[in-house]
Structure formats: C-alpha cells, structure tokens
Design a protein around this motif. Structure first.
Motif, PDB file in Angstrom:
ATOM      1  N   LEU A  17       0.833  -1.198   0.000  1.00  0.00           N
ATOM      2  CA  LEU A  17       0.000   0.000   0.000  1.00  0.00           C
ATOM      3  C   LEU A  17       0.874   1.258   0.000  1.00  0.00           C
ATOM      4  O   LEU A  17       0.561   2.236  -0.691  1.00  0.00           O
ATOM      5  N   ALA A  18       1.962   1.238   0.743  1.00  0.00           N
ATOM      6  CA  ALA A  18       2.875   2.386   0.747  1.00  0.00           C
ATOM      7  C   ALA A  18       3.434   2.631  -0.653  1.00  0.00           C
ATOM      8  O   ALA A  18       3.546   3.782  -1.092  1.00  0.00           O
ATOM      9  N   GLU A  19       3.767   1.566  -1.374  1.00  0.00           N
ATOM     10  CA  GLU A  19       4.265   1.711  -2.744  1.00  0.00           C
ATOM     11  C   GLU A  19       3.188   2.273  -3.663  1.00  0.00           C
ATOM     12  O   GLU A  19       3.488   3.097  -4.543  1.00  0.00           O
ATOM     13  N   GLN A  20       1.947   1.861  -3.475  1.00  0.00           N
ATOM     14  CA  GLN A  20       0.857   2.418  -4.276  1.00  0.00           C
ATOM     15  C   GLN A  20       0.726   3.917  -4.026  1.00  0.00           C
ATOM     16  O   GLN A  20       0.563   4.706  -4.959  1.00  0.00           O
ATOM     17  N   HIS A  21       0.810   4.313  -2.752  1.00  0.00           N
ATOM     18  CA  HIS A  21       0.752   5.740  -2.421  1.00  0.00           C
ATOM     19  C   HIS A  21       1.938   6.475  -3.045  1.00  0.00           C
ATOM     20  O   HIS A  21       1.788   7.579  -3.560  1.00  0.00           O
ATOM     21  N   TRP A  22       3.116   5.875  -2.971  1.00  0.00           N
ATOM     22  CA  TRP A  22       4.306   6.490  -3.549  1.00  0.00           C
ATOM     23  C   TRP A  22       4.072   6.800  -5.029  1.00  0.00           C
ATOM     24  O   TRP A  22       4.363   7.902  -5.492  1.00  0.00           O
ATOM     25  N   ARG A  23       3.570   5.826  -5.750  1.00  0.00           N
ATOM     26  CA  ARG A  23       3.354   6.030  -7.192  1.00  0.00           C
ATOM     27  C   ARG A  23       2.339   7.147  -7.448  1.00  0.00           C
ATOM     28  O   ARG A  23       2.535   7.981  -8.332  1.00  0.00           O
ATOM     29  N   SER A  24       1.257   7.170  -6.696  1.00  0.00           N
ATOM     30  CA  SER A  24       0.248   8.227  -6.869  1.00  0.00           C
ATOM     31  C   SER A  24       0.841   9.600  -6.571  1.00  0.00           C
ATOM     32  O   SER A  24       0.712  10.529  -7.374  1.00  0.00           O
ATOM     33  N   PHE A  25       1.496   9.718  -5.431  1.00  0.00           N
ATOM     34  CA  PHE A  25       2.044  11.016  -5.033  1.00  0.00           C
ATOM     35  C   PHE A  25       3.179  11.451  -5.953  1.00  0.00           C
ATOM     36  O   PHE A  25       3.317  12.635  -6.242  1.00  0.00           O
ATOM     37  N   ILE A  49       8.015  18.902  -5.664  1.00  0.00           N
ATOM     38  CA  ILE A  49       8.038  18.522  -4.248  1.00  0.00           C
ATOM     39  C   ILE A  49       8.980  17.339  -4.061  1.00  0.00           C
ATOM     40  O   ILE A  49       8.832  16.306  -4.718  1.00  0.00           O
ATOM     41  N   ALA A  50       9.946  17.495  -3.174  1.00  0.00           N
ATOM     42  CA  ALA A  50      10.922  16.439  -2.899  1.00  0.00           C
ATOM     43  C   ALA A  50      10.284  15.388  -1.998  1.00  0.00           C
ATOM     44  O   ALA A  50       9.718  15.701  -0.953  1.00  0.00           O
ATOM     45  N   MET A  51      10.403  14.130  -2.420  1.00  0.00           N
ATOM     46  CA  MET A  51       9.805  13.020  -1.683  1.00  0.00           C
ATOM     47  C   MET A  51      10.889  12.045  -1.242  1.00  0.00           C
ATOM     48  O   MET A  51      11.943  11.964  -1.853  1.00  0.00           O
ATOM     49  N   GLU A  52      10.584  11.303  -0.181  1.00  0.00           N
ATOM     50  CA  GLU A  52      11.496  10.278   0.319  1.00  0.00           C
ATOM     51  C   GLU A  52      10.696   9.045   0.682  1.00  0.00           C
ATOM     52  O   GLU A  52       9.547   9.134   1.099  1.00  0.00           O
ATOM     53  N   TRP A  53      11.328   7.881   0.508  1.00  0.00           N
ATOM     54  CA  TRP A  53      10.728   6.578   0.801  1.00  0.00           C
ATOM     55  C   TRP A  53      11.454   5.959   1.979  1.00  0.00           C
ATOM     56  O   TRP A  53      12.680   6.000   2.053  1.00  0.00           O
TER      57      TRP A  53
END
Length: 182
Positions: free
Chosen positions: A115-123, A132-136
């Motif tokens: 689910l976190a990966e799905q959110h990552w792809r959407s965001f 916007i800088a993102m981090e995993w």
C-alpha cells in the motif's frame, strides 16, 4: 446474555469512563496547540487542475473542511472514511499540499509495503510536476540508502516522506513535521 440490570449498569459505567478519558485526552492534545497551516489556494488549484479527472463534490467538501481544520492553531484529529476508490488518497494529497506550502514536512504511513508503494506512485505522479521532494522509508530500506534517506528527512530536504511503520522508529528525525497521515 448481558440483560441483567447489574451487567447493563456496569457496561454503561465503562462506556462513560472510556468516553470521559477520551475527552480528557483530546482536550490535552488540543491545549498543546499546533502551528496553523495556511491554505494556499493557488497550489491546490494547480494540483486539482493537473488531475486527469474532476474531483467529486464530496472530495472537494472534505478538502475544504480539512483546509479549515489545518488553518486552526490546534491539532487536527480527523478520520476520513470511505470505500476503496472513493478518493481518500486524493484528499490526503490535498492536506499534504497545504502543510508543504506552509513549510512543513508530511509523513504518510501505510500499514503494508504494498500500500505504501501504491501511495508512492500516486504522489510521485501528482507531486513531481510541482517540484516537491519526496522520500521513501520502509523496513527494507537498509545501509547507506537508509542513512541517506534519514539525512534528507532530518535536514528537511524531503518534504513528503512515505513509508511503513519504519517512519516512526527512534532513529527517524523530522526537521519540521507538520502533518501525519496514517
């Protein structure tokens, strides 16, 4: 079967005690205060205009309610509930944008890595064009990669951090965390 008056009285007293303790906890949290996160309507408008679909009336209503909550000087304690595909992620993105536009970091925690990966792809799709800088961060993030991620989070370089429960480990230090979405 719980029909005896003594059992019903005991159940009522337990419910009242539980409710009172929750109210006391909420009052303590509200008294602690929170920085108001001003709504930036131009950022929201750009984000919504970039979507390949039009948000529903309910989504826009909840986004407006959350924007008002975040603009207040007390913590927002809100549960957004909906069926799969009802737009909860879109609403989370709108709230995240408001915190980010106010100069704060946002943590989005999902219960599973999938689910976190799905959110990552959407965001990533939505926020990359906005710069916007993102981090995993997850339990599988190890070694140098984890150290680099922790440094970017602590240094404030990563505005949006998405991951699993790994976000809330002792060695994770946010620079200016303003919103947590679970």
């Amino acid at each position: 079967d719980g029909q005896h008056p003594a059992q019903q009285r005991l159940a009522l007293e337990e419910l009242v005690a539980h409710n009172l303790s929750l109210q006391q906890l909420r009052q303590q949290q509200q008294a602690a205060g929170a920085p108001p996160l001003a709504a930036d309507e131009s950022v929201q408008a750009r984000f919504l205009a970039s979507l390949p679909f039009a948000p529903t009336g309910a989504q826009l209503r909840v986004l407006a309610e959350i924007a008002a909550d975040l603009a207040r000087p007390r913590p927002m304690l809100r549960l957004v509930q909906g069926d799969v595909g009802s737009g909860k992620t879109l609403v989370a993105a709108g709230a995240a944008l408001q915190a980010l536009a106010s100069g704060f970091q946002v943590a989005i925690m999902a219960p599973t890595e999938i689910l976190a990966e799905q959110h990552w792809r959407s965001f990533e799709t939505w926020f990359e064009p906005l710069g916007i800088a993102m981090e995993w961060l997850s339990g599988r993030t190890k070694g140098r990669k984890r150290e680099a991620a922790l440094q970017r989070i602590a240094g404030g370089e990563a505005g949006l951090v998405i991951g699993t429960h790994a976000l809330f480990q002792q060695d994770v230090a946010f620079n200016r965390l303003g919103l947590v979405i679970v």
